[in-house]
Design a protein around this motif. Structure first.
Motif, short mmCIF file in Angstrom:
data_model
loop_
_atom_site.label_atom_id
_atom_site.label_comp_id
_atom_site.label_asym_id
_atom_site.label_seq_id
_atom_site.Cartn_x
_atom_site.Cartn_y
_atom_site.Cartn_z
N GLU A 52 0.82 -1.20 0.00
CA GLU A 52 0.00 0.00 0.00
C GLU A 52 0.86 1.26 0.00
O GLU A 52 1.87 1.33 0.70
N TYR A 53 0.45 2.24 -0.79
CA TYR A 53 1.04 3.57 -0.77
C TYR A 53 -0.02 4.52 -0.20
O TYR A 53 -1.11 4.61 -0.74
N GLU A 54 0.32 5.22 0.87
CA GLU A 54 -0.59 6.24 1.38
C GLU A 54 -0.12 7.60 0.89
O GLU A 54 1.06 7.92 0.96
N LEU A 55 -1.05 8.40 0.38
CA LEU A 55 -0.73 9.71 -0.18
C LEU A 55 -1.51 10.79 0.55
O LEU A 55 -2.71 10.64 0.81
N ARG A 56 -0.80 11.88 0.90
CA ARG A 56 -1.40 13.03 1.58
C ARG A 56 -1.48 14.19 0.60
O ARG A 56 -0.69 14.29 -0.33
N ASP A 57 -2.42 15.10 0.87
CA ASP A 57 -2.51 16.25 -0.02
C ASP A 57 -1.28 17.14 0.14
O ASP A 57 -0.80 17.40 1.24
N THR A 80 -5.48 19.08 -5.83
CA THR A 80 -5.47 17.97 -6.78
C THR A 80 -4.21 17.11 -6.69
O THR A 80 -4.16 16.04 -7.30
N VAL A 81 -3.19 17.55 -5.93
CA VAL A 81 -1.91 16.84 -5.89
C VAL A 81 -1.74 16.16 -4.54
O VAL A 81 -1.87 16.80 -3.48
N PHE A 82 -1.44 14.87 -4.58
CA PHE A 82 -1.22 14.08 -3.37
C PHE A 82 0.14 13.38 -3.48
O PHE A 82 0.51 12.90 -4.56
N ILE A 83 0.86 13.31 -2.37
CA ILE A 83 2.22 12.74 -2.38
C ILE A 83 2.38 11.75 -1.23
O ILE A 83 1.68 11.83 -0.22
N THR A 84 3.30 10.81 -1.40
CA THR A 84 3.60 9.87 -0.33
C THR A 84 4.55 10.52 0.67
O THR A 84 5.28 11.46 0.35
N ALA A 85 4.55 9.99 1.89
CA ALA A 85 5.46 10.47 2.93
C ALA A 85 6.24 9.31 3.53
O ALA A 85 6.66 9.36 4.68
N ASP A 86 6.42 8.23 2.74
CA ASP A 86 7.13 7.05 3.22
C ASP A 86 8.49 6.88 2.55
O ASP A 86 9.13 5.84 2.67
N THR A 91 3.56 10.40 -6.64
CA THR A 91 2.65 11.54 -6.75
C THR A 91 1.38 11.12 -7.47
O THR A 91 1.44 10.39 -8.46
N PHE A 92 0.24 11.59 -6.97
CA PHE A 92 -1.02 11.40 -7.68
C PHE A 92 -1.61 12.77 -7.98
O PHE A 92 -1.71 13.62 -7.09
N THR A 93 -1.98 12.99 -9.23
CA THR A 93 -2.63 14.23 -9.64
C THR A 93 -4.05 13.91 -10.06
O THR A 93 -4.28 13.19 -11.05
N SER A 94 -5.00 14.43 -9.31
CA SER A 94 -6.41 14.14 -9.56
C SER A 94 -6.94 15.01 -10.69
O SER A 94 -6.52 16.16 -10.88
N ASP A 95 -7.89 14.48 -11.45
CA ASP A 95 -8.54 15.25 -12.50
C ASP A 95 -9.39 16.39 -11.92
O ASP A 95 -9.63 17.40 -12.60
#
Length: 485
Positions: A52-57, A80-86, A91-95
């Motif tokens: 699992e990758y957890e991503l925060r805004d 719209t941008v979420f990043i991991t802290a592990d 990076t996830f960029t939401s539509d």
């Protein structure tokens, strides 16, 4: 017993879900509208092997938001941008902009669409929580078509894998079809049956109360009898046969070679009590290997310093390797920060685990007597940087923010005096990617590390042309240099 509403990767490479939660005394706003006092939205990307990758805004660094107006039409914006802290620099960029959910009732999961990028440039297209294509840094692309699950996978050479899922009415196998040598069709069957037909010897179907007698609301009449994978048939008609325990946990695998592997889990229900509430904590306790599915070859046991409930402090896992007759062959101890059971009771909808929870800080290897220490490895961990919104930066309960190892000390304890060596690690913190740019290696010394024997430095490409989301090569080495003392 997993949440059926959380998307599963199935035969795909992963699934992404936004978890919107909250905490605090509930505020009221109108009839049947109950509002959190604090809210938080986090994303979880789960790959096929369960990682699992957890991503925060990125907008707030994952800070919980205080609800100032309980009658607002939407919660706090997470951008719209979420990043991991592990430390994985994903990076996830939401539509679309993601907002917290104010109301404590109703669905808390959100299935997003956008692009997930890993540090090596691999890019996932996510649609409604499911991966629809993957492209690596060289442009090779895998496309997945889905209709309630992945049904066709097409690679960059236009080769197809077709998946025909079981309907559990007329067909009870997933059929995976590929083209082999000379264009010949190759078929893999993933066969299903109900749990009562796939139990390992010694187990039986149980009611929910029979599985969890400690839980007062567990049904005494409804049986736990789900569909499970009973076997996997390969194109040459060889099979993996799978058997389970009463909890539907994999308990035996019969290999095509005729050998077998068995797993035992926590004895009893695994229900643990902290004086107020119960949680379920189950884990593997023993693994056995059979050369011919009958005669035991070896076994491995796993024991925890916190086996039956929250114990606070850190956790030690002891792994014993034994012969078929039960003679101890070797022992290893693994030391981890935190206690998995304790976290079941302390977590809230807006909380994070302590920064080093689950990180292994020490490993020990013992001789066959289980007492004589042979080797020890100790590591020091630290956050890359403090969490900006945390009330007490540097505190042990601070959330993780790219934890990394700063040094490792190795000890050979089977000689006197002990021989000790050490490595220290530096990082390029001009960018928040946890890129290791310096390794100093110290030779063995008597009781303490010896002198420096080698240093390796690495420089990375940090230009936004490469590290930005259009390319996302977050750990691209530019030059590696090796020096002597």
């Amino acid at each position: 017993m997993a949440n059926p509403w959380v998307p599963k990767s199935g035969y795909g490479p992963g699934a992404l879900v936004a978890r919107r939660s909250g905490y605090g005394p509930i505020q009221s706003c109108g009839i049947n509208r109950y509002i959190y006092q604090q809210t938080l939205t986090r994303l979880t990307f789960t790959v096929a092997d369960g990682t699992e990758y957890e991503l925060r805004d990125q907008l707030t660094g994952g800070a919980p938001a205080t609800v100032a107006n309980p009658c607002a039409s939407s919660g706090a914006s997470r951008g719209t941008v979420f990043i991991t802290a592990d430390g994985t620099a994903a990076t996830f960029t939401s539509d679309a902009v993601v907002y917290d959910k104010l109301q404590s009732t109703g669905g808390s999961l959100l299935f997003l669409s956008g692009y997930l990028m890993l540090r090596d440039g691999t890019r996932y297209r996510i649609d409604g929580g499911a991966v629809t294509w993957i492209r690596d840094r060289n442009g090779n692309k895998l496309s997945m078509s889905a209709n309630g699950g992945v049904t066709t996978i097409t690679d960059s050479l236009n080769r197809h894998v077709t998946i025909t899922p079981a309907d559990f009415v007329n067909t009870f196998s997933d059929q995976i079809t590929v083209k082999g040598f000379g264009g010949a069709t190759r078929t893999i069957l993933v066969n299903y049956t109900t749990l009562n037909n796939a139990l390992r010897t010694g187990y039986s179907i149980q009611t929910y109360h029979g599985l969890f007698p400690e839980l007062s609301n567990a049904s005494q009449y409804t049986q736990w009898n789900p569909w499970v994978v009973s076997s996997i048939t390969l194109p040459n008609n060889q099979q993996y046969q799978l058997k389970y325990n009463s909890f539907a946990e994999l308990a035996r695998v019969v290999l095509p070679t005729g050998g077998a592997i068995e797993y035992d889990y926590t004895a009893g229900s695994g229900a643990i009590f902290d004086g107020v509430d119960y949680q379920i904590y189950r884990r593997v306790t023993e693994r056995r290997v059979y050369a011919d599915a009958v005669n035991l070859e070896s076994k491995t046991t796993y024991s925890s310093s916190c086996p039956a409930g929250p114990c606070g402090g850190n956790t030690v896992i002891t792994i014993d390797q034994l012969s078929a007759s039960g003679t101890l062959l070797s022992r290893a101890k693994h030391y981890f920060y935190g206690d998995a059971a304790n976290s079941l009771f302390t977590a809230t909808g807006i909380s994070y685990p302590p920064r080093l929870d689950g990180r292994e800080y020490q490993t020990e290897a013992y001789a066959a007597d289980g007492i004589t220490l042979l080797r020890r490895s100790q590591s020091t961990w630290a956050n890359r940087a403090s969490v900006s919104w945390w009330w007490n930066p540097g505190d042990v309960s601070e959330p993780p923010n790219d934890p990394r190892i700063t040094d490792t000390t190795s000890t050979l304890a089977d000689v006197s005096p002990n021989l000790v060596s050490k490595q220290t690690f530096g990082y390029d913190d001009s960018v928040p990617f946890n890129n290791r740019n310096d390794i100093k290696e110290f030779g063995f010394g008597n009781g303490t590390p010896g002198s420096l024997v080698r240093e390796t430095t690495t420089s990375f490409v940090t230009s936004s042309t490469y590290t930005g989301t259009s390319v996302h090569l977050r750990s691209l080495p530019l030059q590696v240099s090796v020096y002597d003392a």
